[in-house]
Design a protein around this motif. Structure first.
Motif, PDB file in Angstrom:
ATOM      1  N   GLU A 153       0.605  -1.396  -0.189  1.00 35.56           N
ATOM      2  CA  GLU A 153       0.212  -0.195   0.152  1.00 35.56           C
ATOM      3  C   GLU A 153       0.978   1.571   0.233  1.00 35.56           C
ATOM      4  O   GLU A 153       2.131   1.457   0.891  1.00 35.56           O
ATOM      5  N   PRO A 154       0.676   2.867  -0.486  1.00 40.19           N
ATOM      6  CA  PRO A 154       1.446   3.564  -0.706  1.00 40.19           C
ATOM      7  C   PRO A 154       0.485   4.295   0.311  1.00 40.19           C
ATOM      8  O   PRO A 154       0.512   5.401  -0.045  1.00 40.19           O
ATOM      9  N   PHE A 155       0.661   3.937   1.348  1.00 35.30           N
ATOM     10  CA  PHE A 155       0.434   5.111   2.587  1.00 35.30           C
ATOM     11  C   PHE A 155       0.576   5.867   2.568  1.00 35.30           C
ATOM     12  O   PHE A 155       1.523   6.518   2.632  1.00 35.30           O
ATOM     13  N   MET A 156      -0.335   6.960   2.868  1.00 38.47           N
ATOM     14  CA  MET A 156      -0.182   8.520   2.477  1.00 38.47           C
ATOM     15  C   MET A 156      -0.673   9.529   4.130  1.00 38.47           C
ATOM     16  O   MET A 156      -1.164   8.976   4.887  1.00 38.47           O
ATOM     17  N   ASP A 157       0.238  10.991   4.453  1.00 41.89           N
ATOM     18  CA  ASP A 157      -0.076  11.163   5.709  1.00 41.89           C
ATOM     19  C   ASP A 157      -1.243  11.789   5.228  1.00 41.89           C
ATOM     20  O   ASP A 157      -1.244  12.704   4.201  1.00 41.89           O
ATOM     21  N   VAL A 158      -1.998  11.422   6.320  1.00 34.58           N
ATOM     22  CA  VAL A 158      -3.203  12.762   6.312  1.00 34.58           C
ATOM     23  C   VAL A 158      -2.444  14.608   6.072  1.00 34.58           C
ATOM     24  O   VAL A 158      -3.638  15.020   5.581  1.00 34.58           O
ATOM     25  N   VAL A 180     -10.140  13.203  -7.573  1.00 34.72           N
ATOM     26  CA  VAL A 180      -8.904  13.174  -7.326  1.00 34.72           C
ATOM     27  C   VAL A 180      -8.539  11.911  -6.459  1.00 34.72           C
ATOM     28  O   VAL A 180      -8.430  11.992  -5.858  1.00 34.72           O
ATOM     29  N   GLU A 181      -7.470  11.607  -7.043  1.00 36.30           N
ATOM     30  CA  GLU A 181      -6.828  10.301  -6.354  1.00 36.30           C
ATOM     31  C   GLU A 181      -5.458  10.602  -6.247  1.00 36.30           C
ATOM     32  O   GLU A 181      -4.295  11.671  -6.523  1.00 36.30           O
ATOM     33  N   VAL A 182      -5.072  10.566  -4.210  1.00 40.11           N
ATOM     34  CA  VAL A 182      -3.731  10.613  -4.138  1.00 40.11           C
ATOM     35  C   VAL A 182      -3.307   9.353  -3.015  1.00 40.11           C
ATOM     36  O   VAL A 182      -3.984   8.843  -2.387  1.00 40.11           O
ATOM     37  N   SER A 183      -1.989   9.461  -2.875  1.00 38.57           N
ATOM     38  CA  SER A 183      -1.455   8.245  -2.376  1.00 38.57           C
ATOM     39  C   SER A 183       0.214   8.822  -1.389  1.00 38.57           C
ATOM     40  O   SER A 183       0.553  10.203  -2.242  1.00 38.57           O
ATOM     41  N   GLY A 184       1.160   7.931  -0.208  1.00 34.68           N
ATOM     42  CA  GLY A 184       2.048   7.974  -0.066  1.00 34.68           C
ATOM     43  C   GLY A 184       3.106   8.158  -1.478  1.00 34.68           C
ATOM     44  O   GLY A 184       2.643   7.675  -2.315  1.00 34.68           O
ATOM     45  N   PRO A 185       4.084   8.954  -0.832  1.00 40.04           N
ATOM     46  CA  PRO A 185       5.280   8.420  -2.219  1.00 40.04           C
ATOM     47  C   PRO A 185       6.382   6.517  -2.685  1.00 40.04           C
ATOM     48  O   PRO A 185       6.799   6.532  -3.714  1.00 40.04           O
ATOM     49  N   ARG A 186       5.847   5.809  -2.041  1.00 38.85           N
ATOM     50  CA  ARG A 186       6.089   4.483  -2.124  1.00 38.85           C
ATOM     51  C   ARG A 186       5.069   3.131  -1.220  1.00 38.85           C
ATOM     52  O   ARG A 186       4.319   3.429  -0.279  1.00 38.85           O
ATOM     53  N   LEU A 187       5.744   1.728  -1.952  1.00 40.09           N
ATOM     54  CA  LEU A 187       4.408   1.247  -1.665  1.00 40.09           C
ATOM     55  C   LEU A 187       5.048   0.239  -0.467  1.00 40.09           C
ATOM     56  O   LEU A 187       6.093   0.087  -0.797  1.00 40.09           O
ATOM     57  N   LEU A 188       4.381  -0.597   0.611  1.00 40.25           N
ATOM     58  CA  LEU A 188       4.966  -1.080   1.324  1.00 40.25           C
ATOM     59  C   LEU A 188       4.069  -1.750   2.132  1.00 40.25           C
ATOM     60  O   LEU A 188       2.487  -1.473   2.348  1.00 40.25           O
ATOM     61  N   LEU A 255      -0.878  19.790  -5.406  1.00 42.87           N
ATOM     62  CA  LEU A 255       1.119  20.878  -4.345  1.00 42.87           C
ATOM     63  C   LEU A 255       1.605  21.278  -4.922  1.00 42.87           C
ATOM     64  O   LEU A 255       2.972  22.026  -4.360  1.00 42.87           O
ATOM     65  N   GLY A 256       1.926  20.491  -6.013  1.00 46.45           N
ATOM     66  CA  GLY A 256       4.008  21.032  -6.519  1.00 46.45           C
ATOM     67  C   GLY A 256       5.012  19.877  -5.660  1.00 46.45           C
ATOM     68  O   GLY A 256       6.001  21.050  -6.026  1.00 46.45           O
ATOM     69  N   ARG A 257       4.396  19.320  -5.133  1.00 44.32           N
ATOM     70  CA  ARG A 257       6.014  18.454  -4.065  1.00 44.32           C
ATOM     71  C   ARG A 257       5.464  17.074  -3.940  1.00 44.32           C
ATOM     72  O   ARG A 257       4.246  16.570  -4.437  1.00 44.32           O
ATOM     73  N   ALA A 258       6.184  16.103  -3.908  1.00 44.27           N
ATOM     74  CA  ALA A 258       6.040  15.286  -3.273  1.00 44.27           C
ATOM     75  C   ALA A 258       5.361  14.558  -1.871  1.00 44.27           C
ATOM     76  O   ALA A 258       5.163  15.840  -1.129  1.00 44.27           O
ATOM     77  N   PRO A 259       4.561  13.551  -1.543  1.00 44.76           N
ATOM     78  CA  PRO A 259       3.938  13.366  -0.807  1.00 44.76           C
ATOM     79  C   PRO A 259       4.845  13.237   0.352  1.00 44.76           C
ATOM     80  O   PRO A 259       6.081  12.932   0.189  1.00 44.76           O
ATOM     81  N   ARG A 260       4.274  13.341   1.317  1.00 45.10           N
ATOM     82  CA  ARG A 260       5.400  12.878   3.082  1.00 45.10           C
ATOM     83  C   ARG A 260       5.280  11.676   2.652  1.00 45.10           C
ATOM     84  O   ARG A 260       5.023  10.639   3.114  1.00 45.10           O
ATOM     85  N   ASP A 261       6.489  11.887   3.311  1.00 44.93           N
ATOM     86  CA  ASP A 261       7.424   9.723   3.258  1.00 44.93           C
ATOM     87  C   ASP A 261       7.183   9.093   4.636  1.00 44.93           C
ATOM     88  O   ASP A 261       7.000   9.829   5.778  1.00 44.93           O
TER      89      ASP A 261
END
Length: 277
Positions: A153-158, A180-188, A255-261
């Motif tokens: 899962e690409p866990f994402m910071d709220v 709009v679909e949003v996710s975190g930056p990597r799969l775990l 947001l023009g930036r990467a999601p928080r890890d």
């Protein structure tokens, strides 16, 4: 922020919850006027008579139903509240939905058919589900028992969800009529996520996968109503089948930036004492 959103008043439902509290904070930081919607302020999703008072005079609303977005209760309430909002002149509505959850489509349709200027934010699994809510107690005792197998899962910071919601609300018509679909930056995997929490806390933790049915028996033992248990067993059996093992680009796009890890989340939550027994 556009000129016509500088004085925007936003009703934030679930204002004391995992997403609502962050949306309220992000909205205030962006200069919006926040109207917190919770039982403490007189708003109750289960009491339609409380909705008009919360909506009247607002310019927009963030909708986060307290039960799962795919539950029949959420579908009925979101549709009814959206129609009332439009009738009161509150047309700009943003709904928090769940990425990959087929059961949520009925709730999204209820919003779309209300006549609102709608946006749906479909979020991946929250990182904060590990630090707030029903999973925390197990981790505090060193074990997470959960029906996720070894899916990734690409866990994402709220907090990223909150920033996206505020950007959508203040973006004028740019995001109206969009999902709009949003996710975190990597799969775990959940096992890897628990290992990261363990590393951040310095406390040994394990992950024990079980079947959705076995997990339902655990929930029933905690007193969760049978109807809710049945819904969750079905939900986990489908949503945690690997369908979400991919990244979404909503955060970078909006947001023009990467999601928080997840590592950043785990370190901050551990420092705040989230998993102290």
């Amino acid at each position: 922020m556009t000129e016509n959103t500088r004085n925007m008043t936003v009703l934030v439902t679930g204002a004391t919850g995992r997403t609502g509290s962050r949306v309220a904070a992000a909205a205030r930081a962006a200069g919006l006027t926040v109207r917190p919607g919770s039982r403490a302020t007189g708003f109750d999703w289960d009491e339609p008579s409380t909705w008009a008072g919360a909506l009247t005079g607002a310019d927009a609303a963030y909708l986060a139903h307290p039960t799962d977005v795919g539950s029949p209760a959420a579908t009925e309430a979101v549709g009814a509240l959206a129609r009332e909002a439009v009738g009161l002149g509150v047309r700009r509505l943003v709904l928090l939905s769940s990425r990959g959850e087929e059961q949520a489509l009925a709730t999204e349709e209820a919003l779309r058919s209300s006549g609102a200027d709608w946006t749906v934010v479909r979020a991946a699994w929250f990182a904060q589900n590990f630090s707030e809510g029903p999973l925390v107690e197990g981790l505090r005792h060193g074990e997470l028992v959960f029906p996720a197998g070894e899916v990734r899962e690409p866990f994402m910071d709220v907090r990223d969800i909150a920033d996206v919601v505020v950007a959508v609300l203040t973006g004028g018509e740019r995001y109206a009529g969009r999902a709009v679909e949003v996710s975190g930056p990597r799969l775990l995997t959940f096992r890897e996520a628990v290992a990261e929490v363990s590393a951040a806390t310095g406390v040994a933790m394990t992950y024990t996968p079980v079947s959705a049915r076995e997990y339902g028996e655990v929930l029933a033992g905690f007193g969760v109503p049978a109807v809710e248990v049945a819904f969750l067993v079905e939900l986990f059996g489908s949503l945690l089948d690997g369908r979400n093992a991919h990244l979404s680009d909503g955060v970078p796009e909006i947001l023009g930036r990467a999601p928080r890890d997840f590592t950043e989340f785990a370190r901050e939550a551990a420092a705040a004492g989230a998993w102290r027994a």
